[in-house]
Scaffold this active site. Structure first.
Site, PDB file in Angstrom:
ATOM      1  N   GLY A   1      34.425  42.166  29.493  1.00  0.00           N
ATOM      2  CA  GLY A   1      35.607  41.476  30.316  1.00  0.00           C
ATOM      3  C   GLY A   1      34.929  39.975  30.133  1.00  0.00           C
TER       4      GLY A   1
ATOM      5  N   ASP B   1      35.204  47.121  22.572  1.00  0.00           N
ATOM      6  CA  ASP B   1      36.168  47.423  22.938  1.00  0.00           C
ATOM      7  C   ASP B   1      35.777  48.495  23.739  1.00  0.00           C
TER       8      ASP B   1
ATOM      9  N   ALA C   1      35.451  44.064  31.975  1.00  0.00           N
ATOM     10  CA  ALA C   1      36.722  44.725  31.352  1.00  0.00           C
ATOM     11  C   ALA C   1      37.230  46.103  32.139  1.00  0.00           C
TER      12      ALA C   1
ATOM     13  N   GLN D   1      42.210  47.595  32.221  1.00  0.00           N
ATOM     14  CA  GLN D   1      43.464  47.214  32.610  1.00  0.00           C
ATOM     15  C   GLN D   1      43.565  46.901  33.594  1.00  0.00           C
ATOM     16  N   SER D   2      44.364  45.663  34.157  1.00  0.00           N
ATOM     17  CA  SER D   2      44.265  45.102  35.670  1.00  0.00           C
ATOM     18  C   SER D   2      44.784  45.032  36.204  1.00  0.00           C
TER      19      SER D   2
ATOM     20  N   SER E   1      37.296  48.195  42.930  1.00  0.00           N
ATOM     21  CA  SER E   1      38.663  47.251  43.871  1.00  0.00           C
ATOM     22  C   SER E   1      38.617  48.122  44.568  1.00  0.00           C
TER      23      SER E   1
ATOM     24  N   GLU F   1      41.872  48.027  45.696  1.00  0.00           N
ATOM     25  CA  GLU F   1      42.588  49.754  45.534  1.00  0.00           C
ATOM     26  C   GLU F   1      42.838  50.528  46.120  1.00  0.00           C
TER      27      GLU F   1
ATOM     28  N   TYR G   1      46.169  52.624  38.349  1.00  0.00           N
ATOM     29  CA  TYR G   1      45.495  51.869  37.917  1.00  0.00           C
ATOM     30  C   TYR G   1      44.267  51.919  39.828  1.00  0.00           C
TER      31      TYR G   1
ATOM     32  N   LYS H   1      40.059  53.381  38.944  1.00  0.00           N
ATOM     33  CA  LYS H   1      39.166  52.641  39.580  1.00  0.00           C
ATOM     34  C   LYS H   1      38.453  53.748  40.059  1.00  0.00           C
TER      35      LYS H   1
ATOM     36  N   HIS I   1      40.565  39.112  44.986  1.00  0.00           N
ATOM     37  CA  HIS I   1      39.289  37.609  44.269  1.00  0.00           C
ATOM     38  C   HIS I   1      40.444  36.814  43.606  1.00  0.00           C
TER      39      HIS I   1
HETATM   40  P1  NAP Z   1      41.196  40.200  34.160  1.00  0.00           P
HETATM   41  O1  NAP Z   1      40.905  38.924  33.909  1.00  0.00           O
HETATM   42  O2  NAP Z   1      42.550  40.848  33.796  1.00  0.00           O
HETATM   43  O3  NAP Z   1      40.003  40.993  33.188  1.00  0.00           O
HETATM   44  C1  NAP Z   1      39.845  41.283  32.489  1.00  0.00           C
HETATM   45  C2  NAP Z   1      39.322  41.599  31.589  1.00  0.00           C
HETATM   46  O4  NAP Z   1      38.788  42.979  30.664  1.00  0.00           O
HETATM   47  C3  NAP Z   1      39.523  40.873  29.912  1.00  0.00           C
HETATM   48  O5  NAP Z   1      38.589  39.971  30.219  1.00  0.00           O
HETATM   49  C4  NAP Z   1      39.866  41.793  28.538  1.00  0.00           C
HETATM   50  O6  NAP Z   1      40.204  41.056  28.054  1.00  0.00           O
HETATM   51  C5  NAP Z   1      39.219  42.895  29.708  1.00  0.00           C
HETATM   52  N1  NAP Z   1      39.176  43.957  28.884  1.00  0.00           N
HETATM   53  C6  NAP Z   1      40.936  44.826  28.926  1.00  0.00           C
HETATM   54  N2  NAP Z   1      40.744  45.983  28.286  1.00  0.00           N
HETATM   55  C7  NAP Z   1      39.777  45.812  27.785  1.00  0.00           C
HETATM   56  C8  NAP Z   1      39.388  46.688  26.372  1.00  0.00           C
HETATM   57  N3  NAP Z   1      40.019  47.644  26.483  1.00  0.00           N
HETATM   58  N4  NAP Z   1      38.216  47.057  25.789  1.00  0.00           N
HETATM   59  C9  NAP Z   1      37.144  44.933  26.142  1.00  0.00           C
HETATM   60  N5  NAP Z   1      37.526  44.956  27.066  1.00  0.00           N
HETATM   61  C10 NAP Z   1      39.191  44.735  27.369  1.00  0.00           C
HETATM   62  O7  NAP Z   1      40.169  41.107  35.543  1.00  0.00           O
HETATM   63  P2  NAP Z   1      39.190  40.346  36.639  1.00  0.00           P
HETATM   64  O8  NAP Z   1      40.761  39.560  37.923  1.00  0.00           O
HETATM   65  O9  NAP Z   1      38.568  38.841  36.026  1.00  0.00           O
HETATM   66  O10 NAP Z   1      38.361  41.454  37.046  1.00  0.00           O
HETATM   67  C11 NAP Z   1      37.693  41.996  36.318  1.00  0.00           C
HETATM   68  C12 NAP Z   1      36.830  43.456  36.841  1.00  0.00           C
HETATM   69  O11 NAP Z   1      36.956  43.041  38.127  1.00  0.00           O
HETATM   70  C13 NAP Z   1      38.042  44.014  36.313  1.00  0.00           C
HETATM   71  O12 NAP Z   1      37.740  45.294  35.966  1.00  0.00           O
HETATM   72  C14 NAP Z   1      39.150  44.512  37.491  1.00  0.00           C
HETATM   73  O13 NAP Z   1      39.582  45.918  38.073  1.00  0.00           O
HETATM   74  C15 NAP Z   1      38.202  44.515  38.664  1.00  0.00           C
HETATM   75  N6  NAP Z   1      38.668  43.893  40.216  1.00  0.00           N
HETATM   76  C16 NAP Z   1      39.411  42.740  40.448  1.00  0.00           C
HETATM   77  C17 NAP Z   1      39.762  42.099  41.587  1.00  0.00           C
HETATM   78  C18 NAP Z   1      40.128  40.886  41.678  1.00  0.00           C
HETATM   79  O14 NAP Z   1      41.207  40.378  42.440  1.00  0.00           O
HETATM   80  N7  NAP Z   1      40.497  39.812  40.687  1.00  0.00           N
HETATM   81  C19 NAP Z   1      39.353  43.015  42.729  1.00  0.00           C
HETATM   82  C20 NAP Z   1      38.289  44.007  42.311  1.00  0.00           C
HETATM   83  C21 NAP Z   1      38.176  45.068  40.815  1.00  0.00           C
HETATM   84  P3  NAP Z   1      41.568  40.277  27.570  1.00  0.00           P
HETATM   85  O15 NAP Z   1      41.544  38.882  27.700  1.00  0.00           O
HETATM   86  O16 NAP Z   1      41.523  40.304  25.792  1.00  0.00           O
HETATM   87  O17 NAP Z   1      43.111  40.754  27.188  1.00  0.00           O
HETATM   88  O1  G4F Z   2      48.487  39.670  42.985  1.00  0.00           O
HETATM   89  P1  G4F Z   2      48.525  41.621  42.942  1.00  0.00           P
HETATM   90  O2  G4F Z   2      49.161  41.376  41.878  1.00  0.00           O
HETATM   91  O3  G4F Z   2      47.127  41.686  42.949  1.00  0.00           O
HETATM   92  P2  G4F Z   2      47.033  43.523  44.000  1.00  0.00           P
HETATM   93  O4  G4F Z   2      48.241  45.112  42.983  1.00  0.00           O
HETATM   94  O5  G4F Z   2      46.069  43.560  44.833  1.00  0.00           O
HETATM   95  O6  G4F Z   2      45.664  44.054  42.667  1.00  0.00           O
HETATM   96  C1  G4F Z   2      44.553  43.308  42.260  1.00  0.00           C
HETATM   97  O7  G4F Z   2      43.609  43.029  42.764  1.00  0.00           O
HETATM   98  C2  G4F Z   2      42.914  44.368  43.277  1.00  0.00           C
HETATM   99  C3  G4F Z   2      42.007  44.369  44.167  1.00  0.00           C
HETATM  100  O8  G4F Z   2      42.564  44.487  45.382  1.00  0.00           O
HETATM  101  C4  G4F Z   2      42.208  44.526  41.737  1.00  0.00           C
HETATM  102  F1  G4F Z   2      41.459  45.718  41.969  1.00  0.00           F
HETATM  103  C5  G4F Z   2      43.433  44.545  40.390  1.00  0.00           C
HETATM  104  O9  G4F Z   2      42.300  44.726  39.374  1.00  0.00           O
HETATM  105  C6  G4F Z   2      44.053  43.253  40.795  1.00  0.00           C
HETATM  106  O10 G4F Z   2      42.791  41.765  40.678  1.00  0.00           O
HETATM  107  O11 G4F Z   2      49.841  41.946  44.043  1.00  0.00           O
HETATM  108  C7  G4F Z   2      49.818  41.606  45.285  1.00  0.00           C
HETATM  109  C8  G4F Z   2      50.737  42.172  45.997  1.00  0.00           C
HETATM  110  C9  G4F Z   2      50.650  43.460  45.808  1.00  0.00           C
HETATM  111  O12 G4F Z   2      51.370  43.832  47.414  1.00  0.00           O
HETATM  112  C10 G4F Z   2      52.602  42.733  45.394  1.00  0.00           C
HETATM  113  O13 G4F Z   2      53.297  44.287  45.980  1.00  0.00           O
HETATM  114  O14 G4F Z   2      51.557  40.776  46.235  1.00  0.00           O
HETATM  115  C11 G4F Z   2      52.702  41.497  46.484  1.00  0.00           C
HETATM  116  N1  G4F Z   2      53.430  40.601  45.599  1.00  0.00           N
HETATM  117  C12 G4F Z   2      54.927  40.607  46.030  1.00  0.00           C
HETATM  118  N2  G4F Z   2      55.837  39.717  45.076  1.00  0.00           N
HETATM  119  C13 G4F Z   2      53.533  40.839  44.038  1.00  0.00           C
HETATM  120  C14 G4F Z   2      55.024  39.984  43.700  1.00  0.00           C
HETATM  121  N3  G4F Z   2      52.805  40.883  43.129  1.00  0.00           N
HETATM  122  C15 G4F Z   2      53.089  40.837  41.981  1.00  0.00           C
HETATM  123  N4  G4F Z   2      52.355  40.959  40.968  1.00  0.00           N
HETATM  124  N5  G4F Z   2      54.519  40.321  41.329  1.00  0.00           N
HETATM  125  C16 G4F Z   2      55.032  39.687  42.328  1.00  0.00           C
HETATM  126  O15 G4F Z   2      56.269  39.431  42.251  1.00  0.00           O
END
Ligand code: NAP
Ligand code: G4F
Length: 319
Positions: free
Chosen positions: A8, A56, A79, A81-82, A123, A125, A147, A151, A177
């Site tokens: 990722g 992958d 990595a 599907q986030s 996560s 989630e 999702y 997780k 974050h």
């Molecule tokens: P992100 O920006 O969506 O990045 C996801 C990464 O995974 C990208 O580099 C994507 O590559 C890669 N990927 C997707 N499918 C893959 C596959 N089949 N094989 C190899 N790589 C693949 O997510 P992020 O916000 O940086 O989050 C990083 C991790 O933390 C994720 O696992 C997410 O679920 C988890 N997480 C995130 C949050 C948050 O708030 N950001 C919170 C809790 C947990 P491409 O660029 O090619 O799409």
């Molecule tokens: O920004 P979101 O899409 O993030 P969500 O669903 O909380 O997931 C993110 O955080 C997780 C950690 O808790 C990660 F694991 C996950 O990979 C990802 O990074 O939505 C946040 C909130 C939701 O409740 C949604 O219903 O925002 C609300 N929302 C309201 N309007 C919307 C919208 N979300 C999106 N994406 N787009 C809207 O127009």
């Protein structure tokens, strides 16, 4: 020199983690999947300093051979599907990458060198329809999306490999974050980008879903520090990482629009297309364990995060 392998690497967290590890003199190997267009936008500035390799999470062989070839001391599995809404449209693919993908990488580590330290990106989630407020490491899970379900699997298989094979396998249960590098479809970036476009006269409205949903939002740059700290402990464990405060989407809008002297009520349109089949209404962390055991302290607060994202999008669009 320690070597870190990051899956990722092209994602938001991958780019910040690579920067952090380079500053600590790691050799950084980033795994990127093959695609017909290059997705290096977030790591272009790092390409002279890191090694990007193809692999992958669908493909067991690619993970095995990368770990054999690069001999990492630490593996960070970021990595996935986030994007939560996509997980209802593509639930099987989400399960294959975000759940079974974790087993594939754990198996690769177990076969090649079970002493490699492993971080799994779990996560908040997983807490979903929360059974306890605030949520901590032993709060039971109740995921509300494919999702979240995937997780939960990734979390428990990590704990299972820790307990079954005595591997140094940690799970970071991270709350939302964000940053200027957040994907445009996530709500915070959608808002900061929308505010900047409206301010610059490029669009007239911002269509959003549930404005009452509450999240515990922090800055991604702070959260990757916690990932690294987890792998420097004596004993592998699971940690909740969050700010310990929650804010509604509506509040995010209020601050973001207010920052450029606009009133969000004049521009935000609620649109049913962005509602979810099942919602996570209230996430709030109890990060006490991380603060006491890891000594982890976030530097960027909520308001600063919102304004940082709006300013960055204004700059980008002006350019
Ligand atoms: P992100 O920006 O969506 O990045 C996801 C990464 O995974 C990208 O580099 C994507 O590559 C890669 N990927 C997707 N499918 C893959 C596959 N089949 N094989 C190899 N790589 C693949 O997510 P992020 O916000 O940086 O989050 C990083 C991790 O933390 C994720 O696992 C997410 O679920 C988890 N997480 C995130 C949050 C948050 O708030 N950001 C919170 C809790 C947990 P491409 O660029 O090619 O799409
Ligand atoms: O920004 P979101 O899409 O993030 P969500 O669903 O909380 O997931 C993110 O955080 C997780 C950690 O808790 C990660 F694991 C996950 O990979 C990802 O990074 O939505 C946040 C909130 C939701 O409740 C949604 O219903 O925002 C609300 N929302 C309201 N309007 C919307 C919208 N979300 C999106 N994406 N787009 C809207 O127009």
């Amino acid at each position: 020199m320690p070597t870190a392998l990051i899956t990722g690497i092209t994602g938001q967290d991958g780019s910040y983690l690579a920067e952090l590890l380079l500053s600590k003199n790691y050799k950084v190997v980033g795994v990127a999947r093959r695609s017909s267009t290059v997705t290096n936008e977030r790591i272009n500035h790092l390409l002279d300093d890191i090694t990007v390799v193809q692999g992958d999470l669908h493909d067991q062989g690619s993970l095995l051979s990368l770990i054999e070839e690069y001999e990492p001391t630490e593996v960070y599995n970021l990595a996935a599907q986030s994007f939560v809404p996509t997980s209802w449209n593509q639930p099987a693919l989400t399960g294959d990458i975000t759940a079974i993908g974790v087993t594939r990488i754990l198996e690769a580590i177990r076969f090649v060198n079970p002493r490699i330290r492993f971080y799994q990106a779990s996560s908040s989630e997983m807490f979903g329809k929360v059974l306890e407020v605030p949520q901590k490491e032993d709060t039971p899970f109740y995921p509300r999306s494919p999702y979240g379900v995937a997780k939960v699997y990734g979390h428990w298989i990590t704990v299972n490999y820790r307990e079954s094979f005595n591997m140094f396998a940690t799970s970071g249960i991270l709350f939302n974050h964000e940053s200027p590098r957040r994907g445009l479809e996530f709500v915070t970036r959608k808002i900061s980008d929308g505010v900047a476009k409206i301010k610059l006269g490029l669009t007239k409205e911002l269509r959003l879903g549930n404005l009452e949903a509450q999240r515990d939002w922090g800055f991604a740059g702070d959260y990757v520090e916690a990932m690294w700290r987890m792998l420097q402990q004596d004993i592998p464990e699971s940690y909740v990482i969050g700010m310990g405060e929650t804010h509604a989407v509506r509040e995010f809008c209020e601050i973001a629009f207010g920052h450029v002297d606009l009133d969000y009520k004049e521009f935000v349109v609620q649109d049913e297309r962005f509602y979810r089949p099942a919602e996570v209404d209230l996430l709030i962390s109890d990060p006490t364990k991380a603060r006491t055991e890891l000594g982890w302290e976030p530097a960027v607060g909520f308001k600063e995060l919102v304004t940082m994202m709006v300013d960055a999008d204004l700059e980008r669009l002006k350019r």
